[in-house]
Design an enzyme around this catalytic site. Structure first.
Site, PDB file in Angstrom:
ATOM      1  N   MET A  30       0.854  -1.196   0.000  1.00 44.48           N
ATOM      2  CA  MET A  30       0.000   0.000   0.000  1.00 44.48           C
ATOM      3  C   MET A  30       0.889   1.246   0.000  1.00 44.48           C
ATOM      4  O   MET A  30       0.441   2.338   0.346  1.00 44.48           O
ATOM      5  CB  MET A  30      -0.935  -0.016   1.202  1.00 44.48           C
ATOM      6  CG  MET A  30      -1.893  -1.206   1.138  1.00 44.48           C
ATOM      7  SD  MET A  30      -3.437  -0.968   2.023  1.00 44.48           S
ATOM      8  CE  MET A  30      -2.847  -0.728   3.665  1.00 44.48           C
ATOM      9  N   GLY A  31       2.167   1.066  -0.362  1.00 43.45           N
ATOM     10  CA  GLY A  31       3.063   2.216  -0.470  1.00 43.45           C
ATOM     11  C   GLY A  31       3.627   2.630   0.873  1.00 43.45           C
ATOM     12  O   GLY A  31       3.588   1.874   1.835  1.00 43.45           O
ATOM     13  N   GLY A  36      11.513  -2.875   5.338  1.00 42.73           N
ATOM     14  CA  GLY A  36      10.832  -4.175   5.315  1.00 42.73           C
ATOM     15  C   GLY A  36      10.307  -4.486   3.917  1.00 42.73           C
ATOM     16  O   GLY A  36      10.498  -5.589   3.396  1.00 42.73           O
ATOM     17  N   HIS A  37       9.663  -3.497   3.286  1.00 43.00           N
ATOM     18  CA  HIS A  37       9.156  -3.704   1.924  1.00 43.00           C
ATOM     19  C   HIS A  37      10.319  -3.960   0.958  1.00 43.00           C
ATOM     20  O   HIS A  37      10.230  -4.822   0.083  1.00 43.00           O
ATOM     21  CB  HIS A  37       8.420  -2.457   1.419  1.00 43.00           C
ATOM     22  CG  HIS A  37       7.159  -2.125   2.150  1.00 43.00           C
ATOM     23  ND1 HIS A  37       7.045  -1.040   2.981  1.00 43.00           N
ATOM     24  CD2 HIS A  37       5.946  -2.734   2.156  1.00 43.00           C
ATOM     25  CE1 HIS A  37       5.813  -0.984   3.463  1.00 43.00           C
ATOM     26  NE2 HIS A  37       5.128  -1.997   2.989  1.00 43.00           N
ATOM     27  N   LYS A 151       5.266  -9.612   9.217  1.00 42.72           N
ATOM     28  CA  LYS A 151       4.710  -8.746  10.262  1.00 42.72           C
ATOM     29  C   LYS A 151       3.190  -8.890  10.290  1.00 42.72           C
ATOM     30  O   LYS A 151       2.576  -8.932  11.341  1.00 42.72           O
ATOM     31  CB  LYS A 151       5.087  -7.281  10.056  1.00 42.72           C
ATOM     32  CG  LYS A 151       4.629  -6.440  11.253  1.00 42.72           C
ATOM     33  CD  LYS A 151       4.961  -5.008  11.100  1.00 42.72           C
ATOM     34  CE  LYS A 151       3.985  -4.276  10.240  1.00 42.72           C
ATOM     35  NZ  LYS A 151       2.646  -4.073  10.825  1.00 42.72           N
TER      36      LYS A 151
END
Ligand code: PAF
Length: 283
Positions: A30-31, A36-37, A151
């Site tokens: 979701m941007g 982490g992303h 997560k």
């Protein structure tokens, strides 16, 4: 890196890559990307030739309108980070592109047994929204593999179950949680915390680690551990929603004798709703 916002442009590129026998990995987001992303993008690149990242703040999964409108949107910074980390295509559909007939007319996906516990109890409809948009993204992208962060452990298991139940032809991989130096799990919602609350918020992870340690040391009164953890969080200024010790593979309540456990929690601190979880594997 290409940036496309229409399903037709996405299909054209995916078709070309397929003709070149390239494998494709999808990282749905979701941007407001953080480390982490980016670790999920790196993992995706290590298992497929081409990486597609989607950024779509999905209104269907927000049970709270204020949370939706406040959700941080940082597309320029996100696309710079993705470009620097070998993302091949960024897909940024509009709400109209995703839900052309409106959200109330949208066919939805429900994953029974996974959607009504833990976070599902306090966020009605949330997991239907997640399952629906993820199914649509899978169908739009036709990737070989999709990568999700641990997560959101309940979300990861829900998607794995949905893929198995619906025989979707995609592999699901999980990536580890990234943490701040004090242990706080990285999350877009950490932005709602003040500097002082960011320090305080690390108590959530410490509480989970303390349960993990006590279980490893032989404690099996899980109800007591959960109650003590809720009190500890309350005393530290949180409004806890749950702290639960569950079976890692299906999120049923853990019983003495279960070996692969997951300890999960959700709690509010200031304006943020925080979630975290840790594994606890007994030999
Ligand atoms: O985890 C998220 O960011 C979202 O729930 C997802 C999987 C991108 C679906 O909107």
């Amino acid at each position: 890196m290409q940036i496309v916002n229409s399903v037709s442009a996405l299909h054209a590129q995916v078709k070309a890559w397929r003709q070149q026998k390239q494998t494709i990995a999808l990282v749905p987001t979701m941007g407001n990307l953080h480390q982490g992303h980016i670790s999920l993008v790196k993992h995706a690149k290590s298992v497929a030739d081409k990486v597609i990242v989607s950024i779509f703040v999905n209104p269907l999964q927000f049970d709270d309108k204020d949370d939706l409108s406040a959700y941080p949107k940082t597309l320029d910074a996100d696309s710079q980070q993705l470009g620097a980390n070998n993302c091949d295509l960024l897909f940024t559909p509009t709400v109209e592109e995703m839900y052309p007939h409106g959200m109330t007319a949208q066919t939805t996906v429900t994953v029974p047994g996974m959607d009504d516990k833990l976070c599902g109890q306090n966020r009605p409809g949330h997991f239907d929204g997640v399952a629906t948009v993820v199914t649509k993204l899978f169908n739009m992208v036709q990737a070989d593999i999709a990568v999700f962060g641990e997560k959101d452990y309940q979300q990861l298991l829900l998607i794995k179950k949905m893929v198995a139940d619906l025989n979707l032809a995609i592999e699901i991989a999980g990536g580890p949680t990234f943490r701040e130096p004090n242990g706080l799990a990285m999350s877009s919602r950490n932005q709602y915390l003040t500097e002082q609350q960011r320090e305080q918020a690390a108590e959530l992870h410490r509480t989970l680690l303390s349960i993990q340690k006590q279980i490893v040391q032989g404690e099996r009164d899980y109800a007591l551990l959960q109650q003590q953890a809720l009190e500890r969080l309350q005393d530290s200024g949180f409004t806890p929603e749950y702290v639960d010790i569950r079976c890692a593979d299906n999120l049923e309540l853990a019983k003495e004798g279960d070996r692969e456990l997951r300890i999960l929690a959700a709690a509010r601190l200031g304006k943020a709703r925080l979630i975290d979880n840790v594994a606890c594997n007994l030999a």
